[in-house]
Scaffold this motif. Structure first.
Motif, mmCIF file in Angstrom:
data_model
loop_
_atom_site.group_PDB
_atom_site.id
_atom_site.type_symbol
_atom_site.label_atom_id
_atom_site.label_comp_id
_atom_site.label_asym_id
_atom_site.label_seq_id
_atom_site.Cartn_x
_atom_site.Cartn_y
_atom_site.Cartn_z
ATOM 1 N N LEU A 77 1.883 -6.392 -6.177
ATOM 2 C CA LEU A 77 1.636 -7.765 -5.682
ATOM 3 C C LEU A 77 0.494 -8.446 -6.833
ATOM 4 C CD1 LEU A 77 0.985 -7.578 -1.825
ATOM 5 C CD2 LEU A 77 2.872 -8.764 -3.397
ATOM 6 N N ALA A 78 0.588 -8.155 -7.879
ATOM 7 C CA ALA A 78 -0.563 -8.505 -8.870
ATOM 8 C C ALA A 78 -0.686 -10.189 -8.840
ATOM 9 C CB ALA A 78 -0.071 -7.986 -10.319
ATOM 10 N N ALA A 79 0.487 -10.602 -8.798
ATOM 11 C CA ALA A 79 0.349 -12.303 -8.685
ATOM 12 C C ALA A 79 -0.042 -12.876 -7.425
ATOM 13 C CB ALA A 79 1.830 -13.024 -9.229
ATOM 14 N N SER A 80 0.330 -12.127 -6.212
ATOM 15 C CA SER A 80 0.031 -13.031 -4.832
ATOM 16 C C SER A 80 -0.773 -12.232 -3.988
ATOM 17 C CB SER A 80 1.606 -12.729 -4.329
ATOM 18 O OG SER A 80 2.103 -11.435 -4.262
ATOM 19 N N SER A 81 -1.370 -11.319 -4.334
ATOM 20 C CA SER A 81 -2.472 -10.596 -3.371
ATOM 21 C C SER A 81 -3.464 -11.294 -3.155
ATOM 22 C CB SER A 81 -2.906 -9.229 -3.958
ATOM 23 O OG SER A 81 -3.558 -9.299 -5.050
ATOM 24 N N ALA A 82 -3.992 -12.122 -3.729
ATOM 25 C CA ALA A 82 -5.010 -13.224 -3.512
ATOM 26 C C ALA A 82 -4.909 -13.949 -2.250
ATOM 27 C CB ALA A 82 -5.368 -14.123 -4.506
ATOM 28 N N ALA A 83 -3.694 -14.207 -1.799
ATOM 29 C CA ALA A 83 -3.300 -14.971 -0.938
ATOM 30 C C ALA A 83 -2.811 -14.232 0.314
ATOM 31 C CB ALA A 83 -2.224 -16.043 -1.027
ATOM 32 N N GLY A 84 -3.001 -12.726 0.212
ATOM 33 C CA GLY A 84 -2.176 -11.822 1.242
ATOM 34 C C GLY A 84 -3.336 -10.789 1.424
ATOM 35 N N ALA A 105 -13.106 -7.418 1.949
ATOM 36 C CA ALA A 105 -13.613 -7.307 3.503
ATOM 37 C C ALA A 105 -14.323 -6.097 3.614
ATOM 38 C CB ALA A 105 -12.663 -7.722 4.711
ATOM 39 N N SER A 106 -13.711 -4.998 3.002
ATOM 40 C CA SER A 106 -14.511 -3.666 3.187
ATOM 41 C C SER A 106 -14.307 -2.936 1.933
ATOM 42 C CB SER A 106 -13.612 -2.731 4.265
ATOM 43 O OG SER A 106 -13.766 -3.269 5.550
ATOM 44 N N GLY A 107 -15.146 -2.036 1.623
ATOM 45 C CA GLY A 107 -15.094 -1.398 0.382
ATOM 46 C C GLY A 107 -16.453 -0.595 0.244
ATOM 47 N N PRO A 108 -16.823 0.148 -1.084
ATOM 48 C CA PRO A 108 -17.787 1.011 -0.941
ATOM 49 C C PRO A 108 -18.952 0.641 -0.723
ATOM 50 C CG PRO A 108 -16.223 1.355 -2.806
ATOM 51 C CD PRO A 108 -15.693 0.117 -2.104
ATOM 52 N N ARG A 109 -19.299 -0.936 -1.203
ATOM 53 C CA ARG A 109 -20.611 -1.302 -0.909
ATOM 54 C C ARG A 109 -20.437 -2.422 -0.172
ATOM 55 N NH1 ARG A 109 -19.832 0.478 -5.947
ATOM 56 N NH2 ARG A 109 -19.042 -1.573 -6.647
ATOM 57 N N ARG A 110 -19.382 -2.968 0.591
ATOM 58 C CA ARG A 110 -19.559 -4.318 1.284
ATOM 59 C C ARG A 110 -18.394 -4.070 2.370
ATOM 60 N NH1 ARG A 110 -19.811 -9.647 0.638
ATOM 61 N NH2 ARG A 110 -18.159 -10.977 1.419
ATOM 62 N N THR A 111 -18.962 -4.733 3.590
ATOM 63 C CA THR A 111 -18.415 -4.750 4.942
ATOM 64 C C THR A 111 -18.472 -6.030 5.750
ATOM 65 O OG1 THR A 111 -18.587 -2.141 5.421
ATOM 66 C CG2 THR A 111 -17.991 -3.520 7.105
ATOM 67 N N VAL A 112 -17.639 -6.778 5.516
ATOM 68 C CA VAL A 112 -17.528 -8.190 6.407
ATOM 69 C C VAL A 112 -17.502 -8.123 7.804
ATOM 70 C CG1 VAL A 112 -16.746 -10.308 6.583
ATOM 71 C CG2 VAL A 112 -16.613 -9.183 4.202
ATOM 72 N N PRO A 113 -18.488 -8.534 8.471
ATOM 73 C CA PRO A 113 -18.101 -8.268 10.117
ATOM 74 C C PRO A 113 -17.008 -8.929 10.487
ATOM 75 C CG PRO A 113 -20.458 -9.362 9.484
ATOM 76 C CD PRO A 113 -19.446 -9.278 8.270
ATOM 77 N N ALA A 114 -16.423 -8.368 11.627
ATOM 78 C CA ALA A 114 -15.109 -8.750 11.972
ATOM 79 C C ALA A 114 -15.164 -10.396 12.320
ATOM 80 C CB ALA A 114 -14.845 -8.132 13.303
ATOM 81 N N HIS A 115 -16.230 -10.828 12.916
ATOM 82 C CA HIS A 115 -16.207 -12.249 13.120
ATOM 83 C C HIS A 115 -16.133 -13.252 11.986
ATOM 84 C CE1 HIS A 115 -20.604 -11.731 12.600
ATOM 85 N NE2 HIS A 115 -20.837 -12.898 12.342
ATOM 86 N N ARG A 116 -16.249 -12.547 10.822
ATOM 87 C CA ARG A 116 -16.546 -13.313 9.657
ATOM 88 C C ARG A 116 -15.091 -13.263 8.802
ATOM 89 N NH1 ARG A 116 -21.689 -12.481 6.402
ATOM 90 N NH2 ARG A 116 -20.429 -13.645 4.890
ATOM 91 N N ARG A 117 -14.022 -12.445 9.162
ATOM 92 C CA ARG A 117 -13.154 -12.115 8.481
ATOM 93 C C ARG A 117 -11.811 -13.151 8.408
ATOM 94 N NH1 ARG A 117 -12.075 -5.835 7.506
ATOM 95 N NH2 ARG A 117 -14.340 -5.401 7.266
ATOM 96 N N ARG A 118 -11.960 -14.113 9.290
ATOM 97 C CA ARG A 118 -10.962 -15.067 9.445
ATOM 98 C C ARG A 118 -9.542 -14.391 9.737
ATOM 99 N NH1 ARG A 118 -10.060 -19.633 5.241
ATOM 100 N NH2 ARG A 118 -8.503 -20.261 6.912
ATOM 101 N N ILE A 119 -9.819 -13.702 10.777
ATOM 102 C CA ILE A 119 -8.510 -12.690 11.221
ATOM 103 C C ILE A 119 -7.994 -13.371 12.567
ATOM 104 C CG2 ILE A 119 -7.515 -10.699 12.449
ATOM 105 C CD1 ILE A 119 -7.477 -10.386 9.261
ATOM 106 N N GLY A 120 -6.718 -13.774 12.598
ATOM 107 C CA GLY A 120 -6.205 -14.297 14.019
ATOM 108 C C GLY A 120 -5.407 -12.890 14.673
ATOM 109 N N LEU A 121 -5.953 -12.530 15.686
ATOM 110 C CA LEU A 121 -5.528 -11.249 16.561
ATOM 111 C C LEU A 121 -4.745 -11.747 17.705
ATOM 112 C CD1 LEU A 121 -5.130 -8.125 16.659
ATOM 113 C CD2 LEU A 121 -7.531 -8.230 17.853
ATOM 114 N N GLY A 160 -6.940 -12.147 1.716
ATOM 115 C CA GLY A 160 -6.899 -13.517 1.147
ATOM 116 C C GLY A 160 -7.914 -13.395 -0.347
ATOM 117 N N GLY A 161 -7.857 -12.533 -1.023
ATOM 118 C CA GLY A 161 -8.316 -12.442 -2.261
ATOM 119 C C GLY A 161 -9.975 -11.871 -2.283
#
Length: 360
Positions: free
Chosen positions: A15-22, A81-97, A77-78
């Motif tokens: 997904l080298a070309a498309s992962s930024a939007a997925g 959201a989660s990584g070794p040094r960064r975790t974005v809270p659930a309410h800021r992830r723009r996830i539709g569940l 979306g590029g």
């Protein structure tokens, strides 16, 4: 896809070309023994299937930000959201569940429920209500805007829940068994709403329903014991499964053996001929057939096996004979007098048997 950390870069390579939007995710949760990598392109719906305890809920929770990961990375979306040094809270992830149950607020009408997400994200009242009306119209329930959610049917409430997810203009949709709590009669209308929802945006669909996979998914991954064991298009995974779960999920019997000139020599002895045969003789092969196509006899007409179990399934009786299975009507089974421990022969017409090479 990969089932191990050592190969976790494979989805990114594809997904080298498309992962930024997925979605690009490697989720490792040690205490649940989950190590799963997935990649979802822009506008693609990925179905995730597997037995209970395989890691499906863990994956969804990690993508949504409801469960921290011990290792790996989640990119939505590029944006990491989660990584070794960064975790974005659930309410800021723009996830539709969209989950199994809609859980609409009883103190708001339908329009207020759908407008709640945009309002919580900072939109003004008029803007939020405009987005809510648009979302309700998109899934075919605009006429319910003024209704009390407690008066809705199950299918209506679930379509409102889908509209609620869409109203926030999510980067990614997570669909966690969205029709499992509905009766059969209302599932089609909800699937139609889901098709609208997933169009043009990345989505991850967790389901136990093969019809849902066919109706909504572009690709399928199969999880077992916290690992990806199989992946491909719905036609490939459901039509030519390589894992035990995928075969069960698609309703097929799966047997292993060695390819012959006209079919497959089974590991347990005997041979099945095949009308769909693409594997050179002598190579490892798989064969799939539907159990209703199998013919059970007392003598001749297929490999001999000992009956190990009888199982009631959807108005038929499934006869388990070693690795082979056959579905019979109860009158047919009674007429034969077959019981566990009996020796039988299981034959399948060549036109009903597909022989193909294992993948991976």
């Amino acid at each position: 896809m990969t089932a191990s950390r050592s190969r976790s870069t494979a989805p990114g390579a594809r997904l080298a070309a498309s992962s930024a939007a997925g979605v690009l995710a490697h989720v490792v949760v040690d205490h649940r023994a989950v190590d799963v990598s997935i990649a979802v392109a822009a506008g693609e719906c990925l179905a995730v299937v597997g037995p209970n305890g395989a890691g499906k809920s863990t994956l969804v929770e990690a993508l949504a930000g409801l469960l921290p990961i011990d290792a790996g990375r989640v990119v939505l979306g590029g944006v990491e959201a989660s990584g070794p040094r960064r975790t974005v809270p659930a309410h800021r992830r723009r996830i539709g569940l969209v989950a199994q149950r809609p859980d609409l607020f009883p103190f708001l009408d339908v329009l207020g429920n759908v407008a709640f997400g945009p309002r919580a994200a900072g939109a003004g009242r008029a803007t939020a209500r405009r987005r809510a009306r648009h979302a309700l119209d998109a899934v075919g329930v605009a006429d319910l805007a003024g209704r009390d959610p407690r008066t809705l049917s199950g299918g209506q409430a679930q379509r409102v829940a889908i509209a609620r997810a869409l109203a926030t203009d999510p980067t990614v949709l997570l669909l966690d068994e969205p029709t499992s709590a509905l009766d059969v009669g209302t599932r089609d209308e909800v699937r139609a709403a889901l098709r609208t929802a997933v169009a043009g945006r990345p989505a991850v669909l967790v389901t136990h329903d093969p019809v849902e996979v066919v109706a909504l998914a572009d690709r399928v991954v199969v999880l077992e014991a916290g690992r990806v064991v199989e992946e491909g298009t719905p036609a490939t995974v459901l039509g030519r499964p390589t894992s035990a779960f995928a075969a069960t999920f698609s309703g097929l019997a799966l047997v292993r053996g060695t390819a012959t000139a006209g079919g497959i020599a089974l590991d347990g002895g005997g041979e099945l001929t095949s009308g769909t045969h693409t594997v050179p003789p002598g190579r490892p092969a798989l064969a799939a057939f539907h159990p209703t196509a199998a013919v059970l006899t007392r003598d001749g007409g297929g490999p001999a096996r000992t009956v190990t179990a009888l199982e009631a399934r959807d108005g038929l009786v499934r006869v388990h004979a070693g690795e082979l299975v056959a579905d019979l009507t109860l009158p047919a089974l009674t007429a034969m007098g077959v019981r566990p421990g009996d020796r039988v022969h299981v034959g399948v017409a060549a036109a009903e048997v597909s022989v193909y090479a294992p993948r991976g």
